[in-house]
Design an enzyme around this catalytic site. Sequence first.
Site, PDB file in Angstrom:
ATOM      1  N   THR A  15      -2.493  38.279   6.059  1.00  0.00           N
ATOM      2  CA  THR A  15      -3.263  38.630   4.857  1.00  0.00           C
ATOM      3  C   THR A  15      -3.458  37.416   3.949  1.00  0.00           C
ATOM      4  O   THR A  15      -4.585  37.045   3.594  1.00  0.00           O
ATOM      5  CB  THR A  15      -2.529  39.750   4.086  1.00  0.00           C
ATOM      6  OG1 THR A  15      -2.305  40.827   4.987  1.00  0.00           O
ATOM      7  CG2 THR A  15      -3.322  40.227   2.894  1.00  0.00           C
ATOM      8  N   LYS A 107       8.670  35.591  -1.621  1.00  0.00           N
ATOM      9  CA  LYS A 107       9.612  35.983  -2.678  1.00  0.00           C
ATOM     10  C   LYS A 107      11.014  36.216  -2.138  1.00  0.00           C
ATOM     11  O   LYS A 107      12.010  35.931  -2.800  1.00  0.00           O
ATOM     12  CB  LYS A 107       9.112  37.234  -3.415  1.00  0.00           C
ATOM     13  CG  LYS A 107       9.006  38.470  -2.531  1.00  0.00           C
ATOM     14  CD  LYS A 107       8.155  39.532  -3.153  1.00  0.00           C
ATOM     15  CE  LYS A 107       6.798  39.406  -2.652  1.00  0.00           C
ATOM     16  NZ  LYS A 107       6.094  40.155  -1.796  1.00  0.00           N
ATOM     17  N   GLY A 189      -3.506  52.537   3.409  1.00  0.00           N
ATOM     18  CA  GLY A 189      -3.025  51.178   3.699  1.00  0.00           C
ATOM     19  C   GLY A 189      -2.438  50.468   2.493  1.00  0.00           C
ATOM     20  O   GLY A 189      -2.118  49.288   2.553  1.00  0.00           O
ATOM     21  N   GLU A 192       3.244  50.599   2.991  1.00  0.00           N
ATOM     22  CA  GLU A 192       3.618  50.318   4.382  1.00  0.00           C
ATOM     23  C   GLU A 192       4.079  51.603   5.068  1.00  0.00           C
ATOM     24  O   GLU A 192       4.491  52.561   4.400  1.00  0.00           O
ATOM     25  CB  GLU A 192       4.817  49.352   4.398  1.00  0.00           C
ATOM     26  CG  GLU A 192       4.601  48.064   3.659  1.00  0.00           C
ATOM     27  CD  GLU A 192       3.805  47.055   4.474  1.00  0.00           C
ATOM     28  OE1 GLU A 192       3.820  47.165   5.710  1.00  0.00           O
ATOM     29  OE2 GLU A 192       3.163  46.195   3.860  1.00  0.00           O
ATOM     30  N   LYS A 207      11.363  39.890  -7.277  1.00  0.00           N
ATOM     31  CA  LYS A 207      10.484  39.248  -8.257  1.00  0.00           C
ATOM     32  C   LYS A 207      11.207  39.025  -9.587  1.00  0.00           C
ATOM     33  O   LYS A 207      11.103  37.957 -10.193  1.00  0.00           O
ATOM     34  CB  LYS A 207       9.226  40.101  -8.455  1.00  0.00           C
ATOM     35  CG  LYS A 207       8.355  40.130  -7.191  1.00  0.00           C
ATOM     36  CD  LYS A 207       7.263  41.176  -7.269  1.00  0.00           C
ATOM     37  CE  LYS A 207       6.433  41.219  -6.001  1.00  0.00           C
ATOM     38  NZ  LYS A 207       5.554  42.378  -5.896  1.00  0.00           N
TER      39      LYS A 207
END
Length: 430
Positions: A15, A107, A189, A192, A207
Site C-alpha cells: 500500500t 510504527k 476493507g 483487517e 503511536k
Amino acid sequence: MRKDSIKIGLLGLGTVGTGVVKVLKENGENIQKKVGVPVTIEKVLVRDINKKRKVELLPGKLTTNVDDILEDPTIDIVVEVMGGENPALSYIIKALHKGKQVVTANKELIAKHGKEIFEAADCTTSDILFEASVCGGIPIVRPLKRCLAGNKIESIMGIVNGTTNYILTKMTKEGAEFKDVLREAQEKGYAEADPSADIDGHDAIRKIVILASIAFNTRVSLDQVYFEGIRKIEQVDIQYAKELGYTVKLLAIARDDNNEIEVRVHPAFIPNTHPLAAVSDVYNAVFVKGNAVGETMFYGKGAGELPTASAVVGDIIDAARNLVHENKGRISCTCFENKKVKSPEEIVSKYYVRIQVLDQPGVLASLAAAFGNNQVSLKSVIQTRARGEKAEVVVITHDIKEKNILKSIQDLKNLAVVDEVSNVIRVEDI
Ligand code: NAP
Ligand code: HSE
C-alpha cells in the site's frame, strides 16, 4: 563533490510503497526543483517478483535480494515500507551502518526498537526519519521535534486509529452495534480480517508511545502503557453519552504531571464541544498542549496509500536536501530524561459506570455506599431504563484514582441488589 542525483532503494511495494512510487512520479518535476537534483527509485525489494503490481516500474527494478539495495553504494536513501519487526529491523540497522539515510513508516519498529535504531544512527553519518509512523499523512513527529521544540509539552490527546474511529462514528451516527459495524468495515476493507491490532488498541499504543517519547524527552515502552480497546462499547453506552452531552472516542493520551508521565489508550466520553469530538470516520487528529503555544490540533488522514506516502516522501525530500547540501538534518534521539511512568492505578479520571440492579427501594443508597466507602464521589446518577424487574442505573463519578474505582466495582458486584456491572468507561472532561 555535490551530488547530481539522489537514488532510493525502496523496501516494500504494498500500500505505502505503491503510494511512494506514485507521488515521486506524479510530483517528480516539482520535487526535483525542491531538492535541486532528480530523486529516482533505483531498486525495489518485494517478496514475490511475479505479483501483479499497481504501478509500472522499469524492467529490472524489482528484486528479492535486499543486498541489491544495502550493498549498492550508489543508493543514498533506504525507504522501509515493508512492515513487521524482522527482517525490517536488521535491514534498517545495516542500511544505517552502510551510511545510508533511512526513512521508515514502521510504527511497530520505532515503538519497540527506537533506542537501538537511534543509537545505530548516532554512531554513523546517517539520519533516520519516521514521520509516517504516527498518523500516516498528518504532520506530527516533525512538528513536535522542531516547530514545538521551544515548548514544554503538557499533554497530547489523540484519535490515532482510523478503523476504530470509523466504527465508533458509525455506531454514533447510525445507531448500529459494534459487531455489525465491524463486519461492514471488514467487508469494505477498512478493517483487517484479524482486526485486533486496531480494535484492541495495539496500533494506538505504538503511536502514543512514539509521541510521548518525543514530547516528554523520555523513552516510554509499550509495556508501560495502560490500554483497552473498543470491543466492550455497546449502543446503549453511546446513547447515554449522547444524553449526557458526550461523544465516545478511542483516545490515546499522554500527560506530563510534574515530571511523572501518564500514557494510556482507552475509550472515553469526551464533551461534544471539544474539537476531537468532531473528528469522524477514518480521520485522525492529535491535540497538543504546550506551555508556550497553548492548544494546537493536527488533523487529517492517518492511513492509506497516498496520505501515508505524503509523509514518507516529505521525509525523502528532507533527507535528499541534506545529502545535496552535505549537511545532516538529524536531531539525535531527544530522550535525554528518565521520567517515571505512572502505574495505571495512580491515574486519575472520572468514570461512567452502568449497572443493572433490582428495581426496589434502598438500592440507590447501597450503590452510593459502595462508591462512598472507597472515597469515590458521585457527580450524577441517572435511572432511565427498566428491563423487566431490573433497572439500569448510570453513575458519573468525580475525579478518582483507578485503584478506588476498581475497589468500588468489586464491592458493587458483591451487593445482592446488583445483577451486573455492565460497563465502566472513563470520562475525559477536557
Ligand atoms: P503491505 O501492503 O503489506 O506491503 C508490504 C510490502 O513489503 C509488500 O510489497 C511485500 O512484498 C513487502 N515485504 C514484506 N515483507 C517482506 C520481506 N520479508 N522481504 C521482501 N519484501 C517484503 O504494507 P503497507 O500497508 O504498505 O505498510 C507498510 C508499513 O507502513 C508498515 O510498517 C505499516 O505499519 C506502515 N504504515 C502503513 C499505513 C497504511 O495505511 N497502510 C499507514 C501508516 C503506516 P510483496 O508485495 O511481494 O508481498
Ligand atoms: N490500521 C491503522 C488505522 C492504519 O486504522 O488507523 C495504519 O496505522
